[in-house]
Design an enzyme around this catalytic site. Structure first.
Site, PDB file in Angstrom:
ATOM      1  N   ALA A   8       4.019   1.648  -0.918  1.00  0.00           N
ATOM      2  CA  ALA A   8       4.760   1.838  -2.171  1.00  0.00           C
ATOM      3  C   ALA A   8       3.835   2.347  -3.276  1.00  0.00           C
ATOM      4  O   ALA A   8       4.207   3.234  -4.061  1.00  0.00           O
ATOM      5  CB  ALA A   8       5.419   0.533  -2.596  1.00  0.00           C
TER       6      ALA A   8
ATOM      7  N   TYR B 227       0.841  -1.210   0.000  1.00  0.00           N
ATOM      8  CA  TYR B 227       0.000   0.000   0.000  1.00  0.00           C
ATOM      9  C   TYR B 227       0.872   1.256   0.000  1.00  0.00           C
ATOM     10  O   TYR B 227       0.660   2.190  -0.780  1.00  0.00           O
ATOM     11  CB  TYR B 227      -0.909  -0.029   1.230  1.00  0.00           C
ATOM     12  CG  TYR B 227      -1.917   1.084   1.299  1.00  0.00           C
ATOM     13  CD1 TYR B 227      -3.042   1.083   0.479  1.00  0.00           C
ATOM     14  CD2 TYR B 227      -1.771   2.132   2.202  1.00  0.00           C
ATOM     15  CE1 TYR B 227      -3.977   2.099   0.545  1.00  0.00           C
ATOM     16  CE2 TYR B 227      -2.710   3.151   2.275  1.00  0.00           C
ATOM     17  CZ  TYR B 227      -3.800   3.133   1.451  1.00  0.00           C
ATOM     18  OH  TYR B 227      -4.728   4.142   1.523  1.00  0.00           O
TER      19      TYR B 227
END
Lengths: 241, 79
Positions: free
Chosen positions: A151, A149
């Protein structure tokens, strides 16, 4: 005075939580609001409750379906504001992340924003417009189990800045909102322990409300923010401090 | 205004060049005015004028005035 009269606002991921709060607020500010979400049933229920709401069922991960949506939108008279709010959060320890998790999260949280923004920018370029991407404080803050999430949202913030630069000449502004812990169903996936720890880390000692995030989106959608572009604005009760 | 006149007008406006310079042989990136930013302005204006939405492949392929006419013809724009 209503701030979005004669504006068409498309909200991707509008069937619940932050997106729903945005739809309600922007309708009350005089906008023509088109709610987009994967679930036709949820959208139809929403349209029954919110009288003036327009709806369009769309799975943004199926990129072939994105162009027909914008062709339809063009016939509706164009677009002033695009809010990219759809998101998936599936916390997993780093060693448990599978290729499918990556593909699904990145397709929804980041990859779909490319064609959505490309088409939107072209529809907006005659009179300008505003693209608002919903990121997360987790784009800049490491937390256990949120590598995917986090990244993907970091990618959203990089995209926001690059698009802002490329589209400034066409009077299309691009900004991002980075909510902290907001009281929505996205938090259902967190364990009680994680949630308690999160609350303890928030200086204002409470979760944010979807309506508070919607107010920030309203500001970025309106002419009040007409000299702001390429910015990521946190709304997190001080969590990222 | 014919579709051909519209095309010349849109190229002239988007690239900020004289209409006389809008000839079939004019190619993308061969004059400073037709850069990637102006290309997207041109695409947006073509889409608005002819009420179409171009595929990304066609946007990339639109490398000259002649090519633009050829691509637009595929969207039922007659010249």
């Amino acid at each position: 005075m209503q701030r979005l009269v004669n504006k068409t606002v498309v909200i991707i991921g509008a069937s619940q939580g932050i997106g729903l709060a945005m739809a309600e607020l922007m309708l009350s500010e005089g906008a023509k609001v088109i709610a987009v979400a994967r679930s036709k049933d949820k959208l139809e229920q929403l349209a029954q409750r919110l009288e003036k709401l327009d709806i369009y069922p769309l799975d943004i991960t199926q990129t072939d379906n994105i162009k027909p949506f914008f062709v339809w939108l063009q016939k509706q008279g164009g677009l002033d504001v695009l809010i990219n709010n759809a998101g998936i959060m599936e916390p997993k320890g780093f060693g448990f992340i599978k290729s499918d998790n990556l593909q699904q999260s990145f397709a929804t949280n980041l990859f779909a924003l490319f064609p959505l923004s490309q088409f939107a920018a072209r529809l907006m370029s005659k009179k300008g417009g505003s693209i608002i991407n919903v990121s997360s404080v987790l784009a800049q803050k490491a937390t256990l189990g949120q590598a995917v999430y986090s990244a993907s949202k970091a990618g959203v913030e990089a995209l926001t800045k690059n698009l802002a630069l490329e589209l400034a000449g066409q009077k299309v502004r691009v900004n991002a909102i980075a909510p902290g812990s907001i009281d929505t169903s996205l938090l259902d996936n967190l364990t009680e322990q994680t949630l308690a720890q999160t609350l303890a880390d928030i200086p204002m000692q409470r979760l944010g409300l979807p309506q508070e995030v919607a107010q920030l989106a309203l500001f970025l959608a309106s002419n009040e923010s007409q000299y702001i572009t390429g910015q990521v604005i946190a709304i997190d009760g001080g969590w990222s401090l | 205004m014919t579709n051909n006149e519209k095309l010349v007008h849109l190229f002239s406006e988007a690239l900020t060049i004289a209409p006389e310079l809008v000839v079939d042989s004019l190619q993308y990136n061969t004059i400073p005015q037709w850069d990637s930013t102006a290309h997207m302005v041109l695409i947006a204006q073509l889409e608005a004028e002819f009420e179409i939405m171009l595929d990304t492949d066609d946007i990339i392929d639109m490398s000259s005035v002649a090519k633009a006419r050829e691509i637009l013809a595929r969207y039922d724009i007659e010249f």
